[in-house]
Design an enzyme around this catalytic site. Structure first.
Site, PDB file in Angstrom:
ATOM      1  N   TYR A  16      38.388  33.291  23.321  1.00 61.88           N
ATOM      2  CA  TYR A  16      37.431  32.247  23.685  1.00 61.88           C
ATOM      3  C   TYR A  16      36.659  31.719  22.484  1.00 61.88           C
ATOM      4  CZ  TYR A  16      37.792  32.863  28.756  1.00 61.88           C
ATOM      5  OH  TYR A  16      38.218  32.888  30.053  1.00 61.88           O
ATOM      6  N   LYS A  44      46.298  45.540  25.316  1.00 63.05           N
ATOM      7  CA  LYS A  44      47.735  45.264  25.170  1.00 63.05           C
ATOM      8  C   LYS A  44      48.138  45.851  23.822  1.00 63.05           C
ATOM      9  CE  LYS A  44      51.627  43.399  26.541  1.00 63.05           C
ATOM     10  NZ  LYS A  44      52.387  43.918  27.697  1.00 63.05           N
ATOM     11  N   ASP A  93      49.055  44.337  31.705  1.00 66.97           N
ATOM     12  CA  ASP A  93      50.050  43.946  32.727  1.00 66.97           C
ATOM     13  C   ASP A  93      50.159  45.025  33.797  1.00 66.97           C
ATOM     14  OD1 ASP A  93      51.075  45.616  30.759  1.00 66.97           O
ATOM     15  OD2 ASP A  93      53.024  44.633  30.613  1.00 66.97           O
ATOM     16  N   ASP A 152      39.293  37.693  38.524  1.00 67.74           N
ATOM     17  CA  ASP A 152      39.680  36.824  39.655  1.00 67.74           C
ATOM     18  C   ASP A 152      40.603  37.578  40.613  1.00 67.74           C
ATOM     19  OD1 ASP A 152      38.255  34.671  38.597  1.00 67.74           O
ATOM     20  OD2 ASP A 152      39.830  33.224  39.096  1.00 67.74           O
ATOM     21  N   ASP A 156      38.679  37.974  32.238  1.00 68.15           N
ATOM     22  CA  ASP A 156      38.626  36.736  33.025  1.00 68.15           C
ATOM     23  C   ASP A 156      39.709  36.767  34.098  1.00 68.15           C
ATOM     24  OD1 ASP A 156      37.917  34.036  33.669  1.00 68.15           O
ATOM     25  OD2 ASP A 156      39.732  33.397  32.605  1.00 68.15           O
TER      26      ASP A 156
HETATM   27  C1  IPM Z   1      34.454  32.601  34.377  1.00 62.10           C
HETATM   28  C2  IPM Z   1      34.994  31.210  34.224  1.00 62.10           C
HETATM   29  C3  IPM Z   1      34.746  30.748  32.790  1.00 62.10           C
HETATM   30  C4  IPM Z   1      35.442  31.738  31.871  1.00 62.10           C
HETATM   31  C5  IPM Z   1      35.184  29.311  32.496  1.00 62.10           C
HETATM   32  C6  IPM Z   1      34.492  28.329  33.428  1.00 62.10           C
HETATM   33  C7  IPM Z   1      34.939  28.916  31.069  1.00 62.10           C
HETATM   34  O1  IPM Z   1      36.341  31.172  34.546  1.00 62.10           O
HETATM   35  O2  IPM Z   1      33.217  32.781  34.226  1.00 62.10           O
HETATM   36  O3  IPM Z   1      35.234  33.512  34.647  1.00 62.10           O
HETATM   37  O4  IPM Z   1      36.656  31.615  31.652  1.00 62.10           O
HETATM   38  O5  IPM Z   1      34.783  32.643  31.389  1.00 62.10           O
HETATM   39 MN    MN Z   2      37.146  33.065  35.279  1.00 62.13          MN
END
Ligand code: IPM
Ligand code: MN
Length: 364
Positions: free
Chosen positions: A146, A195, A227, A255, A251
Protein backbone atom coordinates in the site's frame (compact mmCIF):
# COMPACT_ATOMS: atom_id res chain seq x y z
CA UNK A 1 -15.11 11.82 31.74
CA UNK A 2 -14.88 14.29 28.85
CA UNK A 3 -13.80 13.15 25.40
CA UNK A 4 -13.68 14.62 21.91
CA UNK A 5 -14.74 12.38 19.02
CA UNK A 6 -14.24 13.48 15.43
CA UNK A 7 -16.69 11.81 13.04
CA UNK A 8 -16.01 11.17 9.37
CA UNK A 9 -19.34 10.06 7.88
CA UNK A 10 -17.84 9.89 4.37
CA UNK A 11 -19.72 8.64 1.33
CA UNK A 12 -22.45 6.18 0.42
CA UNK A 13 -24.04 4.59 3.48
CA UNK A 14 -21.37 6.22 5.72
CA UNK A 15 -23.53 9.09 7.04
CA UNK A 16 -26.44 6.75 7.86
CA UNK A 17 -24.38 4.23 9.81
CA UNK A 18 -22.28 6.84 11.65
CA UNK A 19 -25.47 8.60 12.75
CA UNK A 20 -26.61 5.40 14.48
CA UNK A 21 -23.26 4.80 16.16
CA UNK A 22 -23.27 8.39 17.41
CA UNK A 23 -26.81 7.84 18.73
CA UNK A 24 -25.55 4.84 20.72
CA UNK A 25 -22.51 6.76 22.02
CA UNK A 26 -24.75 9.63 23.11
CA UNK A 27 -26.89 7.14 24.99
CA UNK A 28 -23.77 5.66 26.66
CA UNK A 29 -22.70 9.17 27.73
CA UNK A 30 -26.11 9.80 29.25
CA UNK A 31 -26.40 6.46 31.08
CA UNK A 32 -22.82 6.46 32.39
CA UNK A 33 -22.43 10.17 33.05
CA UNK A 34 -19.77 11.07 30.47
CA UNK A 35 -19.48 14.02 28.13
CA UNK A 36 -18.64 13.19 24.52
CA UNK A 37 -18.33 16.15 22.17
CA UNK A 38 -18.56 15.44 18.44
CA UNK A 39 -17.06 17.33 15.51
CA UNK A 40 -17.84 16.25 11.96
CA UNK A 41 -15.39 16.51 9.05
CA UNK A 42 -15.39 15.53 5.38
CA UNK A 43 -13.20 12.87 3.81
CA UNK A 44 -13.35 10.87 0.59
CA UNK A 45 -15.63 11.71 -2.31
CA UNK A 46 -17.59 14.35 -0.38
CA UNK A 47 -14.33 16.14 0.40
CA UNK A 48 -13.35 16.00 -3.30
CA UNK A 49 -16.68 17.62 -4.13
CA UNK A 50 -16.27 20.31 -1.46
CA UNK A 51 -12.50 21.04 -1.56
CA UNK A 52 -11.13 19.29 -4.65
CA UNK A 53 -9.14 16.76 -2.62
CA UNK A 54 -10.08 13.64 -0.62
CA UNK A 55 -8.38 14.76 2.61
CA UNK A 56 -7.32 18.30 3.49
CA UNK A 57 -4.51 19.21 5.91
CA UNK A 58 -7.09 20.96 8.06
CA UNK A 59 -9.08 17.72 8.38
CA UNK A 60 -5.93 15.87 9.45
CA UNK A 61 -5.30 18.53 12.12
CA UNK A 62 -8.88 18.28 13.43
CA UNK A 63 -8.52 14.48 13.65
CA UNK A 64 -5.25 14.92 15.56
CA UNK A 65 -7.03 17.17 18.08
CA UNK A 66 -9.50 14.38 18.95
CA UNK A 67 -9.30 11.56 21.48
CA UNK A 68 -10.66 9.22 18.80
CA UNK A 69 -12.08 9.25 15.28
CA UNK A 70 -15.26 7.44 14.25
CA UNK A 71 -15.56 6.82 10.54
CA UNK A 72 -18.24 5.48 8.19
CA UNK A 73 -16.98 4.60 4.74
CA UNK A 74 -15.62 6.36 1.70
CA UNK A 75 -15.68 5.98 -2.06
CA UNK A 76 -18.19 5.41 -4.83
CA UNK A 77 -18.67 3.14 -7.77
CA UNK A 78 -15.57 2.72 -9.89
CA UNK A 79 -16.54 3.29 -13.50
CA UNK A 80 -19.61 5.36 -12.59
CA UNK A 81 -18.49 8.06 -10.21
CA UNK A 82 -16.50 11.00 -11.60
CA UNK A 83 -14.19 10.66 -8.56
CA UNK A 84 -12.52 7.78 -10.43
CA UNK A 85 -11.68 9.94 -13.42
CA UNK A 86 -9.18 11.75 -11.18
CA UNK A 87 -5.55 10.61 -10.91
CA UNK A 88 -5.15 7.81 -8.29
CA UNK A 89 -3.66 10.10 -5.62
CA UNK A 90 -6.74 12.34 -5.78
CA UNK A 91 -9.34 9.59 -5.41
CA UNK A 92 -11.36 8.89 -2.24
CA UNK A 93 -9.27 5.85 -1.16
CA UNK A 94 -6.08 7.94 -1.28
CA UNK A 95 -7.61 10.10 1.46
CA UNK A 96 -8.08 7.10 3.73
CA UNK A 97 -4.54 5.82 3.16
CA UNK A 98 -3.12 9.30 3.79
CA UNK A 99 -5.15 9.61 6.98
CA UNK A 100 -3.92 6.22 8.29
CA UNK A 101 -0.32 7.20 7.51
CA UNK A 102 -0.52 10.76 8.87
CA UNK A 103 -2.07 9.57 12.11
CA UNK A 104 0.47 6.70 12.40
CA UNK A 105 -2.27 4.05 12.69
CA UNK A 106 -0.15 0.96 12.07
CA UNK A 107 -2.28 -1.61 13.87
CA UNK A 108 -5.66 -2.60 12.46
CA UNK A 109 -7.82 -4.93 14.56
CA UNK A 110 -10.69 -6.74 12.88
CA UNK A 111 -12.51 -9.13 15.17
CA UNK A 112 -14.67 -11.74 13.45
CA UNK A 113 -17.01 -13.56 15.74
CA UNK A 114 -19.98 -15.68 14.74
CA UNK A 115 -23.02 -14.72 16.81
CA UNK A 116 -25.01 -17.89 17.55
CA UNK A 117 -28.10 -16.05 16.21
CA UNK A 118 -26.38 -15.54 12.85
CA UNK A 119 -25.28 -19.13 12.28
CA UNK A 120 -27.71 -19.38 9.40
CA UNK A 121 -26.13 -16.34 7.74
CA UNK A 122 -22.75 -18.11 7.81
CA UNK A 123 -22.13 -19.63 4.37
CA UNK A 124 -20.07 -22.49 5.80
CA UNK A 125 -21.35 -26.04 6.23
CA UNK A 126 -23.60 -26.36 9.27
CA UNK A 127 -21.22 -28.69 11.07
CA UNK A 128 -18.51 -26.01 10.85
CA UNK A 129 -20.77 -23.05 11.72
CA UNK A 130 -22.11 -24.96 14.72
CA UNK A 131 -18.67 -24.95 16.29
CA UNK A 132 -18.52 -21.14 16.09
CA UNK A 133 -15.37 -19.04 15.89
CA UNK A 134 -13.86 -15.90 17.33
CA UNK A 135 -10.83 -14.66 15.42
CA UNK A 136 -8.95 -11.40 15.91
CA UNK A 137 -7.25 -10.29 12.74
CA UNK A 138 -4.29 -8.00 13.43
CA UNK A 139 -3.48 -6.32 10.14
CA UNK A 140 -0.38 -4.17 9.62
CA UNK A 141 -1.77 -0.94 8.19
CA UNK A 142 0.93 1.55 7.21
CA UNK A 143 3.46 -0.53 5.27
CA UNK A 144 3.75 -3.10 2.53
CA UNK A 145 2.37 -2.80 -0.98
CA UNK A 146 0.00 0.00 0.00
CA UNK A 147 2.83 2.39 0.76
CA UNK A 148 5.76 1.19 -1.36
CA UNK A 149 6.76 3.19 -4.42
CA UNK A 150 4.74 2.51 -7.55
CA UNK A 151 4.91 3.57 -11.16
CA UNK A 152 3.51 2.83 -14.58
CA UNK A 153 5.80 3.43 -17.53
CA UNK A 154 6.47 2.39 -21.09
CA UNK A 155 9.72 0.47 -21.49
CA UNK A 156 10.74 -0.37 -25.06
CA UNK A 157 7.16 0.03 -26.21
CA UNK A 158 5.76 -2.19 -23.43
CA UNK A 159 3.56 -0.84 -20.65
CA UNK A 160 4.98 -1.82 -17.26
CA UNK A 161 3.38 -1.26 -13.86
CA UNK A 162 5.40 -1.73 -10.67
CA UNK A 163 4.36 -1.81 -7.01
CA UNK A 164 6.88 -2.48 -4.27
CA UNK A 165 6.36 -4.44 -1.07
CA UNK A 166 8.65 -3.03 1.59
CA UNK A 167 8.87 -3.87 5.29
CA UNK A 168 11.34 -2.53 7.83
CA UNK A 169 12.20 -4.70 10.83
CA UNK A 170 10.74 -2.16 13.30
CA UNK A 171 7.39 -2.12 11.45
CA UNK A 172 7.12 -5.89 11.82
CA UNK A 173 8.31 -5.84 15.43
CA UNK A 174 5.74 -3.31 16.64
CA UNK A 175 2.77 -5.07 15.02
CA UNK A 176 4.00 -8.44 16.31
CA UNK A 177 4.24 -6.97 19.84
CA UNK A 178 0.62 -5.83 19.54
CA UNK A 179 -0.48 -9.28 18.38
CA UNK A 180 1.18 -11.01 21.35
CA UNK A 181 -0.23 -8.45 23.77
CA UNK A 182 -3.74 -9.01 22.42
CA UNK A 183 -3.33 -12.79 22.43
CA UNK A 184 -2.32 -12.67 26.11
CA UNK A 185 -5.82 -11.34 26.88
CA UNK A 186 -7.50 -13.99 24.69
CA UNK A 187 -6.64 -17.64 24.01
CA UNK A 188 -2.83 -17.08 24.01
CA UNK A 189 -2.38 -18.28 20.45
CA UNK A 190 -0.86 -16.26 17.58
CA UNK A 191 -0.83 -17.40 13.96
CA UNK A 192 1.51 -15.29 11.85
CA UNK A 193 0.57 -15.33 8.18
CA UNK A 194 3.05 -14.72 5.39
CA UNK A 195 4.28 -15.98 2.03
CA UNK A 196 7.76 -16.92 3.22
CA UNK A 197 8.09 -19.62 0.55
CA UNK A 198 8.32 -16.84 -2.06
CA UNK A 199 8.77 -13.32 -0.68
CA UNK A 200 11.79 -11.74 0.99
CA UNK A 201 9.51 -9.38 2.91
CA UNK A 202 7.75 -12.45 4.31
CA UNK A 203 11.02 -14.12 5.29
CA UNK A 204 11.95 -11.01 7.27
CA UNK A 205 8.42 -10.96 8.69
CA UNK A 206 8.73 -14.53 9.94
CA UNK A 207 12.21 -13.98 11.40
CA UNK A 208 11.13 -10.91 13.39
CA UNK A 209 7.88 -12.53 14.61
CA UNK A 210 9.91 -15.51 15.88
CA UNK A 211 12.23 -13.09 17.72
CA UNK A 212 9.31 -11.26 19.32
CA UNK A 213 7.70 -14.60 20.16
CA UNK A 214 10.76 -15.62 22.21
CA UNK A 215 9.90 -12.86 24.67
CA UNK A 216 6.39 -14.34 25.04
CA UNK A 217 6.94 -18.00 25.94
CA UNK A 218 3.41 -18.24 27.35
CA UNK A 219 1.88 -17.58 23.92
CA UNK A 220 1.67 -20.39 21.35
CA UNK A 221 3.01 -19.18 18.00
CA UNK A 222 2.63 -20.79 14.64
CA UNK A 223 3.27 -19.68 11.09
CA UNK A 224 1.07 -20.24 8.09
CA UNK A 225 1.21 -19.31 4.42
CA UNK A 226 -1.44 -16.90 3.24
CA UNK A 227 -2.91 -19.21 0.58
CA UNK A 228 -3.25 -22.04 3.06
CA UNK A 229 -4.77 -19.65 5.62
CA UNK A 230 -7.42 -18.57 3.11
CA UNK A 231 -8.35 -22.23 2.83
CA UNK A 232 -8.19 -23.00 6.56
CA UNK A 233 -10.47 -20.05 7.32
CA UNK A 234 -13.33 -21.70 5.46
CA UNK A 235 -12.44 -25.20 6.55
CA UNK A 236 -11.96 -24.73 10.26
CA UNK A 237 -12.07 -21.08 11.41
CA UNK A 238 -12.34 -22.22 15.04
CA UNK A 239 -8.63 -23.16 15.02
CA UNK A 240 -7.58 -19.46 14.99
CA UNK A 241 -7.32 -17.02 17.87
CA UNK A 242 -5.13 -14.07 16.83
CA UNK A 243 -3.98 -13.86 13.21
CA UNK A 244 -1.24 -11.31 12.48
CA UNK A 245 -0.29 -10.41 8.94
CA UNK A 246 0.93 -7.72 6.58
CA UNK A 247 -1.27 -5.05 5.04
CA UNK A 248 -2.47 -6.60 1.78
CA UNK A 249 -2.88 -10.16 3.11
CA UNK A 250 -4.87 -8.70 6.00
CA UNK A 251 -7.09 -6.73 3.64
CA UNK A 252 -8.00 -9.87 1.72
CA UNK A 253 -8.34 -12.28 4.64
CA UNK A 254 -10.47 -9.85 6.66
CA UNK A 255 -13.12 -9.67 3.93
CA UNK A 256 -13.16 -13.45 3.88
CA UNK A 257 -13.61 -13.48 7.66
CA UNK A 258 -16.45 -10.96 7.43
CA UNK A 259 -18.26 -13.17 4.98
CA UNK A 260 -18.04 -16.25 7.17
CA UNK A 261 -19.18 -14.15 10.16
CA UNK A 262 -22.47 -13.59 8.35
CA UNK A 263 -22.14 -10.17 6.75
CA UNK A 264 -19.67 -7.35 6.13
CA UNK A 265 -22.26 -5.31 8.02
CA UNK A 266 -21.26 -7.06 11.25
CA UNK A 267 -17.48 -6.59 11.24
CA UNK A 268 -16.04 -3.64 13.19
CA UNK A 269 -12.46 -2.43 13.15
CA UNK A 270 -10.01 -0.34 15.14
CA UNK A 271 -6.89 1.29 13.76
CA UNK A 272 -4.44 2.06 16.53
CA UNK A 273 -1.00 3.44 17.23
CA UNK A 274 1.14 3.09 20.39
CA UNK A 275 -0.90 5.48 22.53
CA UNK A 276 -4.65 5.33 23.12
CA UNK A 277 -5.65 7.33 20.01
CA UNK A 278 -7.46 5.37 17.33
CA UNK A 279 -9.71 5.46 14.31
CA UNK A 280 -12.75 3.19 14.29
CA UNK A 281 -14.67 2.14 11.22
CA UNK A 282 -16.75 -0.76 9.95
CA UNK A 283 -14.75 -3.11 7.74
CA UNK A 284 -17.29 -2.87 4.93
CA UNK A 285 -17.38 -0.35 2.14
CA UNK A 286 -19.65 2.56 1.22
CA UNK A 287 -22.26 0.36 -0.58
CA UNK A 288 -23.37 3.09 -3.02
CA UNK A 289 -26.19 0.83 -4.29
CA UNK A 290 -28.12 1.14 -1.04
CA UNK A 291 -26.97 4.61 0.06
CA UNK A 292 -29.73 6.86 1.38
CA UNK A 293 -32.29 4.04 1.56
CA UNK A 294 -32.06 3.57 5.35
CA UNK A 295 -31.52 -0.19 4.91
CA UNK A 296 -27.80 -0.56 5.66
CA UNK A 297 -26.68 -2.52 8.72
CA UNK A 298 -25.29 -0.07 11.34
CA UNK A 299 -24.11 -2.83 13.70
CA UNK A 300 -20.50 -2.94 12.47
CA UNK A 301 -20.24 0.81 13.08
CA UNK A 302 -21.92 0.50 16.47
CA UNK A 303 -19.51 -2.32 17.37
CA UNK A 304 -16.65 -0.09 16.17
CA UNK A 305 -17.91 2.54 18.62
CA UNK A 306 -17.68 -0.14 21.34
CA UNK A 307 -14.04 -0.72 20.34
CA UNK A 308 -13.51 3.06 20.56
CA UNK A 309 -14.81 3.05 24.14
CA UNK A 310 -12.58 0.10 25.03
CA UNK A 311 -9.30 0.99 23.32
CA UNK A 312 -9.24 4.81 23.22
CA UNK A 313 -11.26 5.76 26.31
CA UNK A 314 -10.47 2.71 28.45
CA UNK A 315 -14.20 2.45 29.27
CA UNK A 316 -14.55 -1.32 29.19
CA UNK A 317 -17.83 -1.47 31.15
CA UNK A 318 -19.40 0.89 28.62
CA UNK A 319 -17.93 -1.10 25.71
CA UNK A 320 -19.35 -4.31 27.18
CA UNK A 321 -22.75 -2.58 27.49
CA UNK A 322 -22.75 -1.69 23.78
CA UNK A 323 -21.71 -5.22 22.74
CA UNK A 324 -24.35 -6.73 25.03
CA UNK A 325 -27.00 -4.39 23.57
CA UNK A 326 -26.09 -5.55 20.05
CA UNK A 327 -26.28 -9.21 21.09
CA UNK A 328 -29.66 -8.59 22.74
CA UNK A 329 -31.14 -7.00 19.63
CA UNK A 330 -30.07 -10.07 17.65
CA UNK A 331 -31.52 -12.41 20.29
CA UNK A 332 -34.77 -10.42 20.09
CA UNK A 333 -34.93 -11.38 16.40
CA UNK A 334 -34.25 -7.87 15.09
CA UNK A 335 -32.46 -7.83 11.73
CA UNK A 336 -31.47 -5.44 9.00
CA UNK A 337 -31.95 -6.68 5.45
CA UNK A 338 -28.43 -8.15 5.04
CA UNK A 339 -28.87 -10.57 7.95
CA UNK A 340 -32.59 -11.23 7.52
CA UNK A 341 -33.61 -14.84 6.87
CA UNK A 342 -36.76 -15.26 4.86
CA UNK A 343 -39.34 -17.72 6.10
CA UNK A 344 -37.97 -17.86 9.65
CA UNK A 345 -40.55 -17.01 12.27
CA UNK A 346 -39.77 -14.57 15.07
CA UNK A 347 -37.59 -12.27 12.98
CA UNK A 348 -38.41 -8.60 12.36
CA UNK A 349 -36.82 -6.58 9.61
CA UNK A 350 -35.64 -3.14 10.69
CA UNK A 351 -34.32 -0.05 8.93
CA UNK A 352 -30.91 1.41 9.73
CA UNK A 353 -32.33 4.03 12.09
CA UNK A 354 -34.69 1.58 13.81
CA UNK A 355 -31.75 -0.75 14.49
CA UNK A 356 -29.83 2.19 16.03
CA UNK A 357 -32.85 3.01 18.22
CA UNK A 358 -33.16 -0.59 19.36
CA UNK A 359 -29.50 -0.87 20.34
CA UNK A 360 -29.50 2.55 22.07
CA UNK A 361 -32.60 1.57 24.07
CA UNK A 362 -30.77 -1.50 25.41
CA UNK A 363 -27.80 0.40 26.84
CA UNK A 364 -27.85 -0.04 30.60
C1 IPM B 1 -10.27 -1.62 3.90
C2 IPM B 1 -10.52 -1.06 2.53
C3 IPM B 1 -9.36 -0.13 2.17
C4 IPM B 1 -8.08 -0.94 2.24
C5 IPM B 1 -9.50 0.58 0.82
C6 IPM B 1 -10.79 1.39 0.76
C7 IPM B 1 -8.33 1.47 0.51
O1 IPM B 1 -10.65 -2.08 1.60
O2 IPM B 1 -10.24 -0.82 4.87
O3 IPM B 1 -10.12 -2.83 4.02
O4 IPM B 1 -7.76 -1.64 1.27
O5 IPM B 1 -7.42 -0.91 3.26
MN1 MN C 1 -10.60 -4.09 2.46
Amino acid sequence: MNFKIVTIPGDGIGPEIVREAQKVLERVAKVYGHKFCFERVLMGGCSIDAYGEPLTDETIEICKSADAVLMGSIGGKVGQSSWYELPPEKRPEAGLLKLRKSLGLFCNLRPAHLYPELKKACPLRESIADQGFDVMMVRELTGGLYFGTRKTEVVDGVEVATDTLVYHDYEIRRIAEKAFEIASKRQCHVTSVDKANVLDSSRLWRKIVIEVGKAHPDIALDHALVDSTAMQLVRNPGQFDVVVTENMFGDILSDEMAEIAGSLGMLPSASLREDSFGLYEPSGGSAPDIAGLNVANPLATILSAAMLLRYSFNLSKEADAVEAAVAETLTAGLRTADIMEDGVSGLTRLSTSEMGDQVAARIR
